[in-house]
Design a protein around this motif. Structure first.
Motif, PDB file in Angstrom:
ATOM      1  N   ARG A   1      -7.503  -4.438   3.743  1.00 56.61           N
ATOM      2  CA  ARG A   1      -7.245  -5.878   3.660  1.00 56.61           C
ATOM      3  C   ARG A   1      -6.243  -6.305   4.729  1.00 56.61           C
ATOM      4  N   ALA A   2      -5.235  -5.481   4.969  1.00 54.65           N
ATOM      5  CA  ALA A   2      -4.249  -5.786   6.013  1.00 54.65           C
ATOM      6  C   ALA A   2      -4.927  -5.852   7.380  1.00 54.65           C
TER       7      ALA A   2
ATOM      8  N   ALA B   1       0.829  -1.205   0.000  1.00 51.05           N
ATOM      9  CA  ALA B   1       0.000   0.000   0.000  1.00 51.05           C
ATOM     10  C   ALA B   1       0.863   1.254   0.000  1.00 51.05           C
ATOM     11  N   ASP B   2       1.962   1.227   0.733  1.00 48.08           N
ATOM     12  CA  ASP B   2       2.861   2.378   0.789  1.00 48.08           C
ATOM     13  C   ASP B   2       3.522   2.649  -0.563  1.00 48.08           C
ATOM     14  N   ASN B   3       3.677   1.609  -1.359  1.00 48.49           N
ATOM     15  CA  ASN B   3       4.366   1.753  -2.641  1.00 48.49           C
ATOM     16  C   ASN B   3       3.441   2.060  -3.813  1.00 48.49           C
TER      17      ASN B   3
ATOM     18  N   ALA C   1      -6.449   2.239  -4.194  1.00 50.08           N
ATOM     19  CA  ALA C   1      -5.767   0.951  -4.030  1.00 50.08           C
ATOM     20  C   ALA C   1      -5.055   0.901  -2.687  1.00 50.08           C
ATOM     21  N   GLU C   2      -4.463   2.014  -2.297  1.00 58.79           N
ATOM     22  CA  GLU C   2      -3.778   2.075  -1.006  1.00 58.79           C
ATOM     23  C   GLU C   2      -4.759   1.815   0.135  1.00 58.79           C
ATOM     24  N   ASP C   3      -5.913   2.479   0.084  1.00 63.84           N
ATOM     25  CA  ASP C   3      -6.926   2.283   1.121  1.00 63.84           C
ATOM     26  C   ASP C   3      -7.413   0.835   1.153  1.00 63.84           C
TER      27      ASP C   3
END
Length: 92
Positions: A61-62, A46-48, A54-56
């Protein structure tokens, strides 16, 4: 006298059963560690990413993976069932 010996043996077995086994405790630790590792990988992904949606989604999901890992670890420990570890590997 036989009754006292049988009662003491039964009480000992009940006490031993109540304290849980090492296999289920180790399985619970393994489940939590696997969930944490997978969640960390999702957060790194997500950081990348450059896409905020998509990050959210990856961060959500994490969080879901961590929650599922906690639930399965608790199930393994509460049920004194180390086989839950294999089920967790299949579900995460």
């Amino acid at each position: 006298m036989k009754f006292v010996i049988k009662a003491a043996a039964a009480a000992g077995l009940l006490a031993l059963g109540a304290c849980g086994g090492n296999a289920d405790d180790k399985a619970a630790e393994n489940i939590e560690a696997a969930a944490e590792n997978k969640a960390d990988a999702l957060e790194a992904q997500a950081d990348n990413t450059q896409n905020e949606q998509a990050e959210d989604a990856l961060e959500e999901r994490a969080d879901a993976v961590r929650d599922k890992g906690d639930d399965l670890a608790e199930k393994a420990d509460d049920n004194d069932d180390a086989r839950v570890e294999q089920q967790a590997a299949n579900q995460m």
